[in-house]
Structures are given as structure tokens and as C-alpha cells.
Motif scaffolding. Structure first.
Motif, short mmCIF file in Angstrom:
data_model
loop_
_atom_site.label_atom_id
_atom_site.label_comp_id
_atom_site.label_asym_id
_atom_site.label_seq_id
_atom_site.Cartn_x
_atom_site.Cartn_y
_atom_site.Cartn_z
N ILE A 5 92.49 42.05 -31.56
CA ILE A 5 91.90 42.45 -30.65
C ILE A 5 93.08 41.71 -28.80
CG2 ILE A 5 91.18 42.57 -28.34
CD1 ILE A 5 90.51 45.15 -30.54
N LYS A 6 92.91 40.79 -29.69
CA LYS A 6 94.32 39.47 -28.75
C LYS A 6 95.35 39.74 -28.44
CE LYS A 6 95.87 34.43 -28.32
NZ LYS A 6 95.49 33.33 -28.83
N ARG A 7 96.57 40.51 -30.19
CA ARG A 7 97.98 40.81 -30.54
C ARG A 7 97.84 42.40 -29.33
NH1 ARG A 7 99.38 44.92 -32.87
NH2 ARG A 7 97.71 45.05 -34.16
N LEU A 8 97.08 43.30 -28.86
CA LEU A 8 97.28 43.86 -28.01
C LEU A 8 96.88 43.35 -26.68
CD1 LEU A 8 94.73 46.07 -30.03
CD2 LEU A 8 97.04 46.55 -30.00
N LEU A 9 96.13 42.93 -27.06
CA LEU A 9 96.43 42.36 -25.27
C LEU A 9 98.37 41.90 -24.43
CD1 LEU A 9 93.47 40.51 -25.00
CD2 LEU A 9 93.48 42.27 -24.49
N ARG A 10 98.11 42.39 -23.08
CA ARG A 10 99.38 41.61 -22.46
C ARG A 10 99.40 40.02 -21.87
NH1 ARG A 10 99.72 45.01 -17.01
NH2 ARG A 10 101.18 43.38 -16.44
N LYS A 11 99.87 39.56 -22.59
CA LYS A 11 99.67 38.08 -22.23
C LYS A 11 99.41 37.55 -20.70
CE LYS A 11 102.85 33.85 -23.30
NZ LYS A 11 102.64 32.97 -21.63
N ASN A 12 99.95 38.20 -19.81
CA ASN A 12 100.38 37.94 -18.45
C ASN A 12 97.95 38.58 -18.64
OD1 ASN A 12 100.41 40.41 -18.63
ND2 ASN A 12 99.72 40.51 -16.54
N ILE A 13 97.36 39.27 -18.70
CA ILE A 13 96.36 39.22 -18.68
C ILE A 13 95.27 38.16 -19.85
CG2 ILE A 13 94.27 41.74 -19.46
CD1 ILE A 13 95.70 42.12 -17.01
N PHE A 14 95.29 38.47 -20.75
CA PHE A 14 95.07 37.57 -21.88
C PHE A 14 94.67 35.88 -20.70
CE2 PHE A 14 94.92 33.65 -24.88
CZ PHE A 14 93.92 34.01 -25.61
N GLU A 15 96.29 35.32 -20.26
CA GLU A 15 96.24 34.81 -19.53
C GLU A 15 95.59 34.33 -17.96
OE1 GLU A 15 100.26 33.14 -19.82
OE2 GLU A 15 99.75 32.50 -21.91
N LEU A 16 95.48 35.91 -17.66
CA LEU A 16 94.87 35.37 -16.20
C LEU A 16 93.69 35.11 -15.81
CD1 LEU A 16 94.67 37.75 -13.58
CD2 LEU A 16 93.01 38.79 -14.50
N SER A 17 93.03 34.22 -14.08
CA SER A 17 92.41 34.01 -14.53
C SER A 17 91.79 34.87 -13.35
CB SER A 17 92.52 32.51 -13.20
OG SER A 17 92.78 31.35 -14.37
N PRO A 18 90.66 35.15 -13.13
CA PRO A 18 90.01 36.27 -12.70
C PRO A 18 89.18 36.01 -11.32
CG PRO A 18 88.63 35.89 -14.38
CD PRO A 18 89.46 35.21 -14.86
N TYR A 19 89.51 36.85 -10.21
CA TYR A 19 88.73 36.57 -9.24
C TYR A 19 87.56 36.01 -9.49
CZ TYR A 19 87.23 36.66 -3.82
OH TYR A 19 86.32 36.47 -3.06
N SER A 20 86.78 34.94 -9.21
CA SER A 20 84.91 34.39 -9.05
C SER A 20 84.77 34.45 -7.57
CB SER A 20 84.88 33.03 -8.87
OG SER A 20 83.87 32.75 -8.97
N SER A 21 83.40 36.05 -7.27
CA SER A 21 83.11 36.10 -6.20
C SER A 21 81.92 35.53 -6.21
CB SER A 21 82.76 37.51 -6.06
OG SER A 21 81.87 37.59 -6.89
N ALA A 22 81.85 35.60 -4.60
CA ALA A 22 80.15 34.85 -4.44
C ALA A 22 78.94 35.07 -5.66
CB ALA A 22 79.92 35.16 -2.86
N ARG A 23 79.04 35.93 -5.41
CA ARG A 23 78.14 37.12 -6.25
C ARG A 23 77.63 36.49 -7.65
NH1 ARG A 23 76.72 36.14 -2.46
NH2 ARG A 23 75.71 37.54 -0.68
#
Length: 345
Positions: A5-23
Motif C-alpha cells: 500500500i505504501k508503494r502505491l501512495l504518492r510521496k507527498n500524500i504519504f508525508e502530508l500533515s492533514p488539517y486538524s480541526s477543532a472537533r
């Protein structure tokens, strides 16, 4: 995580820090909420649950799977689009599907600058294994979309052919089951634990009659789900849509009744269409629509439009073919009555 699965991911997506919402930082339901810059007044003044937990628990109960295998999107189109964004490098990777099929695969591919290979289905609208097998070795092929029951043909694709692809292909296989509730076959959801590269996409727009709510559901393993949650918008499903959907999902008896009526009407329509001279062929269907070949598709389509009966002209996709959605008994009868008038004219 699974190295495949890791091999299939785009590199920038694997390293992405997602937005953390208040909820996400505080998930409790009680307290004085001064954390999300919301208006303190109003009925819908609070942000919705970003992960739709109540809704997922209900869907897990209905579909007999785990709630942590469920992604809920703003229509199935969000599920499709995110697959391209997560797994396909623009101008480099490719995706594959089987034509004729749902047009949004091509649109999403174009938006994301990904080449979509379209392999023609055979004369029975089934997958040709020999043709697809040659494509599965391409290292840049990341996604395969399989629509079953297929739109616009209406038929289920052979389970053995789909499993052949799941076993041979190391990329992501998305089985689009928008019409599965109308078919006499179990969903591929039950095979999620067998195939880690499988995503099963469904919708509440068809059998559940909630097209206006725009809610698509995808079932996948937890590792893939983590990246869908990473990339999606923080609050992609509104509170109103979550509440309305939950309300309808609790009306299972009414759902079953309406579903049975559609299936009954589908059979009636097929029988009536088969007795018309202008209809050359009615194709087998496992969906809530019927594909038929007629003598002159464009002309018949226009004649029905004049009577304010709107069907879908698929002549440009499948020569001489029209697609009819199963309506109410009254709507179906009006269609058949008008077709008989045209047939006898």
C-alpha cells in the motif's frame, strides 16, 4: 503499514500533515465550546462530526462490516476523485476501466491529469481477461475501476473475472457498486479482509432514494481509510445530511418495500418492451434501469421528449441504444402507452 500500500501512495500524500480541526482535538459532546470560532447562536451553528461516527455505526450494522472500514463522501464522485489524488502522480501514473462505463472516471482522470486506459467489454458486456492481463504488469498503473452492475449496460460483471484482477493486480481496485441493491448478488464488501487492495464504492442515491443528499460510501481497509481521511475536506458531510441519512437508514422496512416495487416494475417493463416491434433487443439488467436497442434511437428519444417522457439517449456510447430508469407504476405505464402509440404509428 503494508509495504504494498505504501508503494502505491504518492510521496507527498504519504508525508502530508492533514488539517486538524477543532472537533478532532476535542470529541466530547458536552461543555462550553469556545474552540472553533463558531457563532454561539443558531440551530446549525456547530460544525458537524468530521468522521460521521453515528452514521458509520449504522452503515456498519446494515452492511455487516466494521465502522473503521467506512469512508463517507460528498457523493461517490468524491470517492473517485480522492483515489486519483491519493494514488496517482499527475502526468505519470495511469488508471484503467472497462468501456462503456460511468463517465466520471474519465472526468476525474482528466481533472487530475492521469491517463485513463479504457478496455472495451466484450459483446456480452463482460471483461476480456486476456486483454486486461497484459495491462496489469505496467508499473505506472495504479487504479482499476470496475462498475458492477455496470452503467450504462446494467449487468453484473462476472465475479471470477473481478477476482482474477484482484489477485493479479498489485494496485488499487475500486469496485463501483452503486446499483448493487438491485442485484441478486452479495457485495464485494464481504471480501475486504481477503484483498487489502480493494475499495468498494456504494451510494445512497439509488436504492435508498437520497440522490439530493449527495452521499457516497466507500468500504476499505483501515490503512487506505487513513489516507482518505487525510486528504478529504475537514467537514465534508454537513450535519443536516448526516441527520437526514441516519433517519432514512432507520426505515429499513420502507426501504425493502420500495426496493421490491422497483424490482417488480423492472420485470413488467422488460416484458412490455420485448413485445414492441421498435425494440430490437432488451439487455439483461441487474440495476434499476434497462438498456434497449431500438431501430432509431435519436428519433425515438425526440418523440418521447415531445411527450415530456425523458429517458437517456446512449446512442453515442452504444449504437442504437436508449436507457430507461424504472419509475413509479404510473410513470412506467405512461411510457409503455406512448411507446405502443409510436410502435403502431
Amino acid at each position: 503499514m503494508n509495504s504494498k500500500i505504501k508503494r502505491l501512495l504518492r510521496k507527498n500524500i504519504f508525508e502530508l500533515s492533514p488539517y486538524s480541526s477543532a472537533r478532532e482535538e476535542y470529541v466530547g459532546k458536552e461543555g462550553i465550546f469556545l474552540d472553533a470560532n463558531e457563532n454561539p447562536y443558531g440551530i446549525y451553528n456547530r460544525y458537524p462530526d468530521p468522521y460521521q461516527n453515528q452514521l458509520k455505526q449504522k452503515l456498519a450494522e446494515i452492511k455487516k462490516c466494521k465502522s473503521n472500514q467506512i469512508f463517507i463522501g460528498n457523493g461517490s464522485d468524491e470517492v473517485i476523485d480522492l483515489a486519483f489524488r491519493i494514488f496517482c502522480e499527475p502526468y505519470q501514473d495511469t488508471a484503467l476501466t472497462f468501456a462503456p462505463t460511468y463517465g466520471m472516471y474519465q472526468v476525474s482522470a482528466d481533472i487530475n491529469a492521469v491517463e485513463l486506459i479504457q478496455i472495451p467489454l466484450n459483446k456480452n458486456f463482460q471483461i476480456d481477461r486476456k486483454t486486461v492481463e497484459n495491462c496489469l504488469k505496467d508499473e505506472n498503473l495504479k487504479l482499476i475501476f470496475i462498475c458492477s452492475p455496470n452503467n450504462p449496460t446494467g449487468n453484473l460483471l462476472n465475479t471470477d473475472d473481478i477476482e482474477f484482477i484482484l489477485q493479479k493486480f498489485s494496485g488499487i481496485v475500486i469496485i463501483d457498486e452503486a446499483y448493487i441493491d438491485f442485484a441478486a448478488q452479495n457485495s464485494f464488501i464481504e471480501k475486504l479482509n481477503i484483498y487489502p487492495n480493494l475499495i468498494v464504492s456504494q451510494t445512497l442515491s439509488k436504492a435508498w432514494g437520497l440522490a439530493g443528499i449527495r452521499l457516497g460510501v466507500a468500504y476499505m481497509n483501515e490503512e487506505i481509510l487513513a489516507f482518505y481521511n487525510k486528504v478529504k475536506s475537514p467537514y465534508n458531510i454537513s450535519s443536516i445530511n448526516q441527520e437526514m441519512t441516519l433517519k432514512y437508514l432507520n426505515q429499513q422496512e420502507e426501504f425493502n418495500s420500495k426496493l421490491n416495487e422497483i424490482l417488480f416494475e423492472r420485470t413488467k417493463l422488460i416484458n412490455e418492451l420485448n413485445h414492441l416491434n421498435l425494440v430490437k433487443k432488451v439487455y439483461p439488467t441487474d440495476a434499476n434501469f434497462i438498456l434497449m436497442e431500438v431501430k432509431n434511437a435519436d428519433e425515438l428519444y425526440k418523440k418521447l421528449i415531445e411527450k415530456q417522457i425523458i429517458i437517456r439517449n446512449r446512442n453515442s456510447v452504444i449504437p442504437k441504444c436508449l436507457r430507461i430508469t424504472v419509475g413509479t407504476p404510473e410513470e412506467n405505464q405512461k411510457l409503455i402507452t406512448e411507446l405502443k402509440v409510436i410502435d403502431n404509428g
